[in-house]
Design a protein around this motif. Structure first.
Motif, PDB file in Angstrom:
ATOM      1  N   SER A   1       0.821  -1.234   0.000  1.00  0.00           N
ATOM      2  CA  SER A   1       0.000   0.000   0.000  1.00  0.00           C
ATOM      3  C   SER A   1       0.847   1.272   0.000  1.00  0.00           C
ATOM      4  CB  SER A   1      -0.957   0.018   1.208  1.00  0.00           C
ATOM      5  OG  SER A   1      -1.873  -1.063   1.120  1.00  0.00           O
ATOM      6  N   ARG A   2       2.142   1.156  -0.331  1.00  0.00           N
ATOM      7  CA  ARG A   2       2.986   2.344  -0.499  1.00  0.00           C
ATOM      8  C   ARG A   2       3.406   2.462  -1.967  1.00  0.00           C
ATOM      9  NH1 ARG A   2       7.046   3.349   4.585  1.00  0.00           N
ATOM     10  NH2 ARG A   2       5.607   2.857   6.272  1.00  0.00           N
TER      11      ARG A   2
ATOM     12  N   GLN B   1      -4.575   0.152  -7.312  1.00  0.00           N
ATOM     13  CA  GLN B   1      -4.763   1.391  -6.572  1.00  0.00           C
ATOM     14  C   GLN B   1      -3.577   2.312  -6.808  1.00  0.00           C
ATOM     15  OE1 GLN B   1      -5.385   0.258  -2.478  1.00  0.00           O
ATOM     16  NE2 GLN B   1      -7.509  -0.374  -2.840  1.00  0.00           N
TER      17      GLN B   1
ATOM     18  N   ASP C   1      -1.764   6.408  -5.772  1.00  0.00           N
ATOM     19  CA  ASP C   1      -1.790   7.515  -4.826  1.00  0.00           C
ATOM     20  C   ASP C   1      -2.208   8.792  -5.545  1.00  0.00           C
ATOM     21  OD1 ASP C   1       0.402   8.353  -6.268  1.00  0.00           O
ATOM     22  OD2 ASP C   1       1.870   8.036  -4.666  1.00  0.00           O
TER      23      ASP C   1
ATOM     24  N   LEU D   1       0.337   1.866  -6.147  1.00  0.00           N
ATOM     25  CA  LEU D   1       0.569   1.392  -4.784  1.00  0.00           C
ATOM     26  C   LEU D   1       0.895  -0.100  -4.831  1.00  0.00           C
ATOM     27  CD1 LEU D   1      -2.339   3.154  -2.819  1.00  0.00           C
ATOM     28  CD2 LEU D   1       0.021   3.923  -3.156  1.00  0.00           C
TER      29      LEU D   1
ATOM     30  N   ALA E   1       1.410  -4.019  -3.879  1.00  0.00           N
ATOM     31  CA  ALA E   1       0.530  -5.016  -3.266  1.00  0.00           C
ATOM     32  C   ALA E   1       1.265  -6.354  -3.193  1.00  0.00           C
ATOM     33  CB  ALA E   1      -0.750  -5.159  -4.085  1.00  0.00           C
TER      34      ALA E   1
END
Length: 598
Positions: A327-328, A358, A360, A366, A368
């Motif tokens: 998630s970064r 996803q 940012d 992002l 995963a």
């Protein structure tokens, strides 16, 4: 005619057995080669030739491991490795790649002509050494596989080497022996027209037929290459600044595509979201004169590499469920500060239905679980990064070319080739000197030598040298020559020339071209006198036959040089080489009869 001696019969039997072992393929080439050496060593120990001591037989059997031909081949492999790891051949590879992109067949034809023409004036061994790594690089870039190009390229260089007296060392040997027998010395281009006419028949075979007889021996197929998404920063001196996407895309590698097509004209330091293979992304960096990671990170990695004499490595790592990277985005991980490594791109495997990617606020992907990261850095830093951030290192790590040493590696190779080509030094000495310089200058590192050398080629060369020596010293070659001369009285001139050429070709493919030249030249001269034929075409039949070393890997050192790089087996040489040998013997025999009015 006397029957052959016991040693001659044994030598011929061992040669046939080795050939059968290679062709059947039930045992590896290394095992067959070592068994051949062992049989020769044991046999000559208990049954020495003539007055020789038992230990002389051991010296003969193992002489190949210290022979100058093997040392030369190993040195040439080391120098070829130096050209690859420094990226010295990339400009030439990119030029030929553009030709191949126009048309694969056109690219191959141009390459064959280059090899043929260069080998007429330069010894064909260094010519192939220069060209072979280029085609290995081209195969990695998606052009024709190396297994379909190296064999035709080698054959073209052998064909070109046949055209002049300085094309190969064997030509010089045959001409020198002929002069010792009382014939006038032949000029450099004395028989070039005959070979040029024959090449009009041979080159189409090399171009259109031989590649179809060879398989695709690449381990990695194009459909298994991962595509990575990345941000490509436009450099300050890029020629593409001010252009729009439609103008830029045709200039980029074929496998590069825009994930978000930029609107309007591209500006300095703009970050373009693209995806492609690792090689495609590297090529795009050179085209756009940009980076795929912050400049300060790349500079630090290169500086540390120079200071520690470590190679920069690129690895693929998988993000596990325990990784803090989940998630970064790349810009929020702080990886460069913590570990001194750079993530060049992210490969997103096929997701389960309904699970969307996803991004940012800046539009960066992002990470995963299951993503594959393309990470660059020094080996210890990469290991530290993988361990502390719960990443799984995948196979396929590769070292980046040390491009700062590319001009040096190219200069060393060019110097070695020129010294050998113009006769200032033997190829063995110039190649050894070049390999030593590659080590001393850091173009090739000592702990990487194993990647440059092929154990298969080493034992195969050693076995072929031992076979060549025992065929000559046992009297087997002389007996075969006598047998040949018995049946020639009743044949027309073209058939006599073809028979001599075929005899020498068999010798050169199973013993060595030096043995074939040494044995075949006086036999041909003697047959010409006995039959009342002009000696010159008979000597040329020997010279041409010595160069028809296409049918086995042991016939010539360049055959062995391409063996590991092309992934060839013994049967590949037989399947493609035998038709070429038949084609050349037929063509050259007819041309010799016409040229000399026989």
């Amino acid at each position: 005619m006397s029957i052959p001696s016991f040693h001659a019969m044994a030598a011929m039997a061992i040669t046939i057995a080795m050939f059968v072992g290679f062709v059947r393929g039930k045992l590896s080439i290394e095992i067959v080669s070592l068994l051949t050496i062992a049989v020769i060593a044991v046999g000559l120990y208990f049954f020495p030739i003539g007055d020789a001591a038992p230990t002389d037989g051991l010296a003969l059997a193992f002489s190949g491991f210290g022979h100058y031909a093997l040392i030369t081949i190993c040195a040439l492999m080391v120098m070829g490795r130096g050209l690859v790891v420094t990226g010295a051949l990339e400009p030439a590879a990119r030029f030929l790649e553009r030709v191949f992109k126009i048309n694969l067949q056109l690219g191959l034809l141009v390459s064959l002509l280059i090899a043929f023409i260069l080998s007429m004036g330069v010894n064909n061994t260094p010519v192939l050494v220069l060209l072979m790594p280029i085609f290995v690089v081209l195969a990695a870039r998606g052009a024709m596989p190396a297994s379909k190009t190296l064999m035709p390229l080698n054959s073209a260089s052998l064909l070109g080497g046949m055209a002049t007296t300085i094309g190969t060392s064997t030509n010089i040997l045959v001409v020198s022996i002929a002069v010792d027998l009382g014939m006038p010395r032949m000029g450099v281009f004395h028989f070039t027209p005959i070979v040029l006419l024959a090449s009009l028949v041979a080159l189409p075979y090399l171009w259109l037929v031989m590649p179809r007889l060879l398989g695709d021996n690449r381990v990695e197929r194009e459909d298994s290459v991962r595509r990575f998404e990345t941000r490509l920063r436009i450099g300050e001196d890029s020629e593409l600044i001010g252009k729009n996407a439609s103008e830029i895309l045709p200039l980029l590698p074929e496998d590069i595509r825009f994930e978000d097509e930029p609107l309007g004209h591209v500006t300095q330091q703009q970050r373009l979201r693209v995806s492609g293979t690792h090689q495609g992304i590297e090529d795009a960096m050179r085209t756009l004169k940009g980076e795929i990671a912050p400049t300060w990170v790349m500079d630090r990695i290169r500086r540390q590499s120079d200071e520690t004499s470590q190679d920069i490595v690129v690895m693929e790592m998988t993000v596990t469920a325990d990784s803090r990277l989940i998630s970064r985005s790349l810009s929020t991980t702080g990886i460069a500060d913590r570990y001194g490594v750079a993530i060049l791109g992210i490969h997103r495997p096929t997701r389960v239905m309904g699970k969307a990617d996803q991004y940012d606020a800046a539009g960066d992907l992002l990470m995963a679980e299951g993503d594959v990261l393309l990470v660059m850095g020094l080996p210890n830093d990469l290991q530290d990064f993988a361990h502390k951030d719960s990443l799984l290192i995948l196979d396929g790590a590769r070292e980046l070319p040390r491009r700062s040493k590319a001009p040096l590696a190219g200069g060393i190779m060019l110097g070695s080739v020129l010294l050998a080509s113009f006769g200032f030094l033997p190829i063995a000495i110039s190649a050894l000197a070049g390999a030593i310089l590659m080590f001393l200058t850091g173009c090739v590192k000592f702990d990487r030598v194993g990647r440059a050398l092929s154990g298969q080629v080493i034992v195969l060369v050693a076995a072929s040298i031992a076979i060549g020596r025992i065929i000559l010293e046992s009297g087997a070659a002389a007996w075969l020559g006598e047998l040949l001369s018995l049946g020639l009285h009743f044949l027309p001139p073209a058939a006599i020339l073809a028979a001599i050429m075929l005899f020498v070709t068999v010798l050169t493919n199973f013993a060595s071209n030096a043995t074939a030249a040494t044995v075949g030249t006086p036999i041909a001269f003697s047959i010409a006198q006995q039959l009342g034929l002009p000696p010159e075409p008979m000597i040329l039949a020997v010279l041409f036959g010595c160069n028809l070393s296409y049918a086995t890997p042991i016939a010539y050192q360049t055959n062995m040089l391409i063996m590991s790089e092309g992934g060839y087996e013994f049967n590949d040489y037989v399947r493609t080489g035998v038709p070429l040998v038949i084609l050349m013997i037929t063509t050259l025999s007819i041309l010799l009869v016409l040229a000399y009015g026989m």
